[in-house]
Design an enzyme around this catalytic site. Sequence first.
Site, PDB file in Angstrom:
ATOM      1  N   HIS A   1     -15.061  14.554 -20.232  1.00 12.52           N
ATOM      2  CA  HIS A   1     -15.858  15.649 -20.799  1.00 12.52           C
ATOM      3  C   HIS A   1     -15.993  16.803 -19.804  1.00 12.52           C
ATOM      4  CE1 HIS A   1     -16.523  13.210 -24.242  1.00 12.52           C
ATOM      5  NE2 HIS A   1     -17.256  12.318 -23.594  1.00 12.52           N
TER       6      HIS A   1
ATOM      7  N   ASP B   1     -11.550   9.816 -27.929  1.00 13.90           N
ATOM      8  CA  ASP B   1     -12.945   9.446 -27.695  1.00 13.90           C
ATOM      9  C   ASP B   1     -13.594   8.780 -28.910  1.00 13.90           C
ATOM     10  OD1 ASP B   1     -15.429   9.157 -26.584  1.00 13.90           O
ATOM     11  OD2 ASP B   1     -15.870  11.290 -26.401  1.00 13.90           O
TER      12      ASP B   1
END
Length: 444
Positions: free
Chosen positions: A274, A325
């Site tokens: 991220h 993800d």
Amino acid sequence: MPLTRYHAQYAWLGGETAERDVLIEVADGRITRVEPGTPPDGGAPPEAGRQPETVPLPGLTLPGLANAHSHAFHRALRGRTQSGRGTFWTWREQMYAVASALTPESYYDLARAVYGEMLLAGITAVGEFHYLHHAPGGARYADPNAMGHALLAATRDAGLRITLLDTLYLTSTVDGAPPTGAQRRFGDGSLDAWVGRVDALKPEAHALIGTAAHSVRAVPAEVLGAMAIGAGPFHLHLSEQRAENEACRARYGGSPTEVLHEAGLLGGQTTVVHATHLSDMDRALLGDTGTGVCFCPTTERELADGIGPAADLVTAGSPLCLGSDSQAVIDLFEEARAVELNERLRTEHRGHFTAAELLGAATVAGHRALGWTDAGRIAPGFRADLVTVTLDSVRTVGAQPLPAAVFAATATDVTHVVVDGVATVTDGQHRSLDVVRELREAGA
Ligand SMILES: [Zn+2]
């Protein structure tokens, strides 16, 4: 040693444009020869009965795609949590409800189907950031690695490689509160207990074992400092939410990146996932140490995380890779173009990454972040992972080959996938799994 010959109409060999008429020879799971400019019937003098058949690959052939950040079970949330109001934190409660219900048997079924979907999207290696370790309430299974072994078996049976990033999870807040509810399935209780369990996981022909710390929320700084991560891949969720940064500053007087730096965990074997909310110092620390960054733009936009500084991080020195993800979407072409398009929205300027740079993030950089240093390129000596994208679909027809893959194609344009020399997807179909039926029956 049987030889397989492929003839790619176009192939991406790492440059800014695709090469035309590329002969690719494969033996024993490795690429042995790559010859651009070879006509479809060329490459070797004809010797009747002795030459292997040449497999035509119409369209653009790419190296295998690497999905560097996956939580397979999140696939069960698709289309169920995406509408409505809320934040990352309210979504997380719904994710915990799914996590509460899985057993090693049902997780194997779900994961095999999800990995089948990944193969159909051209993904030949996955980094599974695995924290769902124990039975409900935290009780140990008879095999303490029953869930991890289910994931290793699921990837093997679906036909792709995995780096199992076994994840340390000790606390539910930066302040050290113990895990609650579904989180009790994630925790080993201590660093030593986690080390003991992970030591029992062994690499397989299709599997590497890597490590992860979930985040600074779930692993205290002093424990991060005591982690001996060795030479294998190490991953960690970093600064996905501003609230994490604020709690970290309040507890430690520094950002999550600074805490990681203090712990000695930044470096070339580390990938932070991220990296959305970073300070100038964070970016410099990550870049100067060559720490990798994994962006997951379809998840980050779905969870209202924000837009991370991808271009600035790459300029600073951090290799960029990509992950699906939360599985809201499994499509690395969409992840790749979203990195560039997010930068355009943020800066009101175009052209931060070339198509080749974005494909590099989706292929060779992703494999490297997962420890597969001999994959992600179409070159002699590399693993024979080939992903062919049609240039004749309604989305791609008329587009130039390389921009077509990044800016026009979707996962459904993948027609042919070879993993370690084995054709796993042909004509857009998985050769051994009915992926739609398996997803439905597994409760995805
Ligand atoms: Zn994640």
